[in-house]
Design an enzyme around this catalytic site. Sequence first.
Site, PDB file in Angstrom:
ATOM      1  N   GLU A 290      -4.694  -9.274   8.301  1.00  0.00           N
ATOM      2  CA  GLU A 290      -3.554  -9.356   7.390  1.00  0.00           C
ATOM      3  C   GLU A 290      -2.418  -8.407   7.749  1.00  0.00           C
ATOM      4  O   GLU A 290      -1.862  -7.746   6.861  1.00  0.00           O
ATOM      5  CB  GLU A 290      -4.054  -9.067   5.969  1.00  0.00           C
ATOM      6  CG  GLU A 290      -4.573  -7.631   5.706  1.00  0.00           C
ATOM      7  CD  GLU A 290      -6.051  -7.431   6.015  1.00  0.00           C
ATOM      8  OE1 GLU A 290      -6.581  -8.160   6.870  1.00  0.00           O
ATOM      9  OE2 GLU A 290      -6.668  -6.523   5.415  1.00  0.00           O
ATOM     10  N   HIS A 314      -6.623 -16.545   2.500  1.00  0.00           N
ATOM     11  CA  HIS A 314      -7.241 -15.217   2.444  1.00  0.00           C
ATOM     12  C   HIS A 314      -6.278 -14.144   2.958  1.00  0.00           C
ATOM     13  O   HIS A 314      -6.011 -13.153   2.273  1.00  0.00           O
ATOM     14  CB  HIS A 314      -8.530 -15.237   3.272  1.00  0.00           C
ATOM     15  CG  HIS A 314      -9.229 -13.919   3.337  1.00  0.00           C
ATOM     16  ND1 HIS A 314     -10.265 -13.592   2.500  1.00  0.00           N
ATOM     17  CD2 HIS A 314      -9.036 -12.827   4.109  1.00  0.00           C
ATOM     18  CE1 HIS A 314     -10.679 -12.362   2.758  1.00  0.00           C
ATOM     19  NE2 HIS A 314      -9.943 -11.879   3.738  1.00  0.00           N
ATOM     20  N   GLU A 315      -5.749 -14.346   4.144  1.00  0.00           N
ATOM     21  CA  GLU A 315      -4.877 -13.310   4.733  1.00  0.00           C
ATOM     22  C   GLU A 315      -3.598 -13.149   3.916  1.00  0.00           C
ATOM     23  O   GLU A 315      -3.087 -12.038   3.747  1.00  0.00           O
ATOM     24  CB  GLU A 315      -4.560 -13.627   6.195  1.00  0.00           C
ATOM     25  CG  GLU A 315      -5.777 -13.787   7.110  1.00  0.00           C
ATOM     26  CD  GLU A 315      -6.830 -12.703   6.971  1.00  0.00           C
ATOM     27  OE1 GLU A 315      -6.495 -11.558   6.602  1.00  0.00           O
ATOM     28  OE2 GLU A 315      -8.014 -13.007   7.213  1.00  0.00           O
ATOM     29  N   HIS A 318      -4.131 -10.989   0.917  1.00  0.00           N
ATOM     30  CA  HIS A 318      -4.117  -9.558   1.232  1.00  0.00           C
ATOM     31  C   HIS A 318      -2.725  -8.932   1.067  1.00  0.00           C
ATOM     32  O   HIS A 318      -2.607  -7.711   0.976  1.00  0.00           O
ATOM     33  CB  HIS A 318      -4.573  -9.317   2.673  1.00  0.00           C
ATOM     34  CG  HIS A 318      -6.051  -9.144   2.843  1.00  0.00           C
ATOM     35  ND1 HIS A 318      -6.782  -8.220   2.136  1.00  0.00           N
ATOM     36  CD2 HIS A 318      -6.931  -9.770   3.672  1.00  0.00           C
ATOM     37  CE1 HIS A 318      -8.058  -8.284   2.522  1.00  0.00           C
ATOM     38  NE2 HIS A 318      -8.176  -9.222   3.442  1.00  0.00           N
ATOM     39  N   GLU A 337     -11.388  -6.459   0.031  1.00  0.00           N
ATOM     40  CA  GLU A 337     -11.909  -7.783   0.402  1.00  0.00           C
ATOM     41  C   GLU A 337     -12.432  -8.607  -0.777  1.00  0.00           C
ATOM     42  O   GLU A 337     -12.248  -9.817  -0.813  1.00  0.00           O
ATOM     43  CB  GLU A 337     -12.993  -7.645   1.481  1.00  0.00           C
ATOM     44  CG  GLU A 337     -12.486  -7.056   2.801  1.00  0.00           C
ATOM     45  CD  GLU A 337     -11.394  -7.884   3.479  1.00  0.00           C
ATOM     46  OE1 GLU A 337     -11.186  -9.065   3.127  1.00  0.00           O
ATOM     47  OE2 GLU A 337     -10.720  -7.319   4.374  1.00  0.00           O
ATOM     48  N   ASP A 395     -17.036   0.143  10.302  1.00  0.00           N
ATOM     49  CA  ASP A 395     -17.381  -1.226  10.651  1.00  0.00           C
ATOM     50  C   ASP A 395     -18.732  -1.631  10.041  1.00  0.00           C
ATOM     51  O   ASP A 395     -18.965  -2.808   9.767  1.00  0.00           O
ATOM     52  CB  ASP A 395     -17.463  -1.305  12.182  1.00  0.00           C
ATOM     53  CG  ASP A 395     -16.996  -2.648  12.699  1.00  0.00           C
ATOM     54  OD1 ASP A 395     -16.138  -3.250  12.043  1.00  0.00           O
ATOM     55  OD2 ASP A 395     -17.510  -3.087  13.740  1.00  0.00           O
ATOM     56  N   TYR A 403     -17.111  -8.711   0.519  1.00  0.00           N
ATOM     57  CA  TYR A 403     -16.350  -9.950   0.366  1.00  0.00           C
ATOM     58  C   TYR A 403     -16.849 -10.785  -0.811  1.00  0.00           C
ATOM     59  O   TYR A 403     -16.116 -11.047  -1.761  1.00  0.00           O
ATOM     60  CB  TYR A 403     -16.462 -10.797   1.644  1.00  0.00           C
ATOM     61  CG  TYR A 403     -15.659 -10.269   2.799  1.00  0.00           C
ATOM     62  CD1 TYR A 403     -16.121  -9.222   3.584  1.00  0.00           C
ATOM     63  CD2 TYR A 403     -14.433 -10.832   3.129  1.00  0.00           C
ATOM     64  CE1 TYR A 403     -15.383  -8.747   4.658  1.00  0.00           C
ATOM     65  CE2 TYR A 403     -13.688 -10.365   4.209  1.00  0.00           C
ATOM     66  CZ  TYR A 403     -14.160  -9.329   4.969  1.00  0.00           C
ATOM     67  OH  TYR A 403     -13.427  -8.852   6.014  1.00  0.00           O
TER      68      TYR A 403
END
Length: 620
Positions: A290, A314-315, A318, A337, A395, A403
Site C-alpha cells: 500500500e 485491500h491496498e 490501507h 491489517e 516478519d 489479517y
Amino acid sequence: MYKYSIGLLCLSILLIFSNSCKHKQIDKMPKLQPVNHTYSNYDSIELKHLHLDLSVDFEHKKLKGKVVLEINNPSNCHFLILDTKQLEIEDVKLEDSVSTAWSLGDEDKILGRALVIDLAKGTKKVAVYYHTDPEAEALMWLSPEQTLGKKHPFLFTQSQAILARTWVPCMDVPAVRFTYSADITCDKQYLPLMSASNNFKKNSLGKYHFDMPQPIPSYLLALAVGNIQFKSLGENCGVFAEPEMLDKAAKEFVDLPKMISAAGELYGEYAWGRYDILVLPPSFPFGGMENPRLTFATPTIIAGDKSLVSLVAHELAHSWSGNLVTNRTWDDFWLNEGFTVYFEDRIMEKIYGKDYADMLMSISVGELEHTLESMMATAPGDTKLKLSLKGRNPDDGVSDIAYVKGAMFLKYLEGLYGRKIFDDFLNAYFNHFKWKTVTTEEFIAYFNNHMSKWPKIKPNLEEWIYAIGLPSSCPKIKSKEIERIDAMIVKIQRDSSLKSLDTSRFTTQHWMHLLRHFNPDSVKSLMQELDTTYGLSKSTNSEIQCDWYLLCIKNGYKAAEPYMEQYLMTVGRRKFLEPIYEALTKTPEGLEQAKRIFNRAEKGYHAVSRNTIRELLFAK
Ligand code: BES
Ligand code: ZN
C-alpha cells in the site's frame, strides 16, 4: 615488477585504511538499546522531513547519493541515532557542509547497525552521504530477462516492515511520521516512480523530482524504476506497468474509480490526492503493498476476468487503515491489517454484492482455520492479536491472525452493535487518529469511551486481543456458493465421478474452494479427468494454479510437474511459493525436487521470499 606491485598493494591498503577512518569517530558512544525494532532516538529527536538525492546505477546495482534529514531537537540531545542495514555510509555533514563525528554501532542480524551522529547545538539539518549494497534486502534489481518486456532492467523497493533502513538511513519505526521529497536521477530510458507525486512520462534529462507533503512512516517509502508507462482509469487514478502489460492491467482495474468512491463513502474522504497502481514484474514477493498514492501490485492478480481484484480493494483500504491511522509498533500490526481486511470486505460488498463478498470472506476464514491448526501446535502465543515481537523479526507476525482474526473481531463488534453504530465508530476512529499512530491499548481505550453510550452491550475485547486461538464468539460466515460447492464435493467423492461437478457458474473462488476441500486420496482416480477436462495444469490463473499444484503434490499426480516447475520459476509471490515448497518437503523425493527447483529459481526471488523458502528447505 614484483616490487612495484608490493608498493601498489601497500599504497592501496593505506588508502583503504585512511579512507575508512577519514572521518572523526564518536569519542564515547551512547548506549544502544533497540526499542520497537529501532535503534533511533525518536523519543528525543523529531524527524520532520527527509530529502533524498539518489542516482540509480543498474550496472552496479546500487543507489548512491545522500539523504538530508530535517530535525527538531528540543532537549538538545548530543546525538542523532539512525537505523541502517547493509548501507555503506560515506560521510555525514551538519547543515549540509559542516563535518562532524559519526560512528556505526555493532551489527544486529535483524536490526542492522545504528548510525550515531554528533550534533552541534541547534543543528537543524543532517546530510548523510551513502550508497546501498547490491544485496540490500529492500531492493530488487531485476535483469531484463526477469521482466515482461525482456529488454530493460527493473528496480523496485519493499520497505515494510523494517527494510527501509537498507536503502535510506532513517528512523525506521512506524511511530515516526515525516514528509519527504526526492530527486532521482536514472538512465533516460527509464521512468522512476515513488510513493509520492509522480510524473507520468519520461523526460529527456533522466532527472525527476518528487514530493510527499503528507507525513508517512518509513515503511511506506518506495521507489520503482523501469520501462514503465501510464494509462489513466479516471480523474484521480490510473495504472502504471511495463508496456506489454498496460492494456491488460487497465482492463482488469476498470472498477478502480468505483472502489475509490465506495471507500470514501464508507469512512471519509480519500486523503492522498491521486491513487495509482503500479503492476510489477512477477518476482514481487507480495500480492500488494500500500505505498501511498502508488500501490505496488503483483501481476498474478491479473486473471483476465477481474476475479482477483479484491487485492486492490485491500491496498486501497490501507489509505485509511495503515497509512492514515498507523500501527505504532509491529506488535500492533493487526490494527493495520485486520481493519484493512474488514474494510476490503465492505468495499467488495458495496461493489460486487454480499454473496460474492461472503464467499471471499468464507475462503479467508478457511485459511485462518488452517493457519490456527498449525500455529496452535507450533507457536500458540503468535495467535494473539497483540503480538510480542521483541527480539524477533517483525516478519514473524505476518500471518492470517493479524489479517483474518483481526477482521473477524471487527465483524463480531459490528454484529453486537449493528452496522450503523459500528460504522459511526469507525468514522470517528479514523478521524480521531488520522495522521497519527495508535497502539492496541489506545484503540481499546478509545473504543470503550466511544461505546460507553451503549453500556448494556459488553464485548469481550480482552479475549479477542490477548487470548490465543479463536474465541467461540467468532461470527460464522454463511455463503450460499460455498455450500453449493461443499454439496458437490460430497457427491463427487462418494461416487468417484465428476458427473456432479457443475462448473457453469464457477469463478476463481469456486475453484479455489473446490480444490482445497477435496480429500487428496478420494480424488486420486479423478485427477487426470479433472486435468484434461478443465486444463488445470495449464491454467494461467495464479490462485487456481497454486491450489491445483498443491493437490497434485498431495496425491502424487505427476503430469502437472513441468507446469508447477515453470510456475515456481516465474512467480515470486511468497504466498504461493511457501505452501508449494512446504508440501514438497513432506517426502524425501519431494524435498530433493524442491531443492533442485529452488537452486535454479532463487535468483529470481526477492530476498523476502528467498529467505523464507531457504529456511523451509535447509533448516530440515
Ligand atoms: N502491507 C501488506 C504487505 C506486507 C505486510 C508487507 C507486512 C511486508 C510486511 C499488504 O497490504 C498486504 O497485506 N498484502 C497481501 C494482500 C492481501 C489482499 C491480503 C499480500 O501481499 O498477499
Ligand atoms: Zn494489507
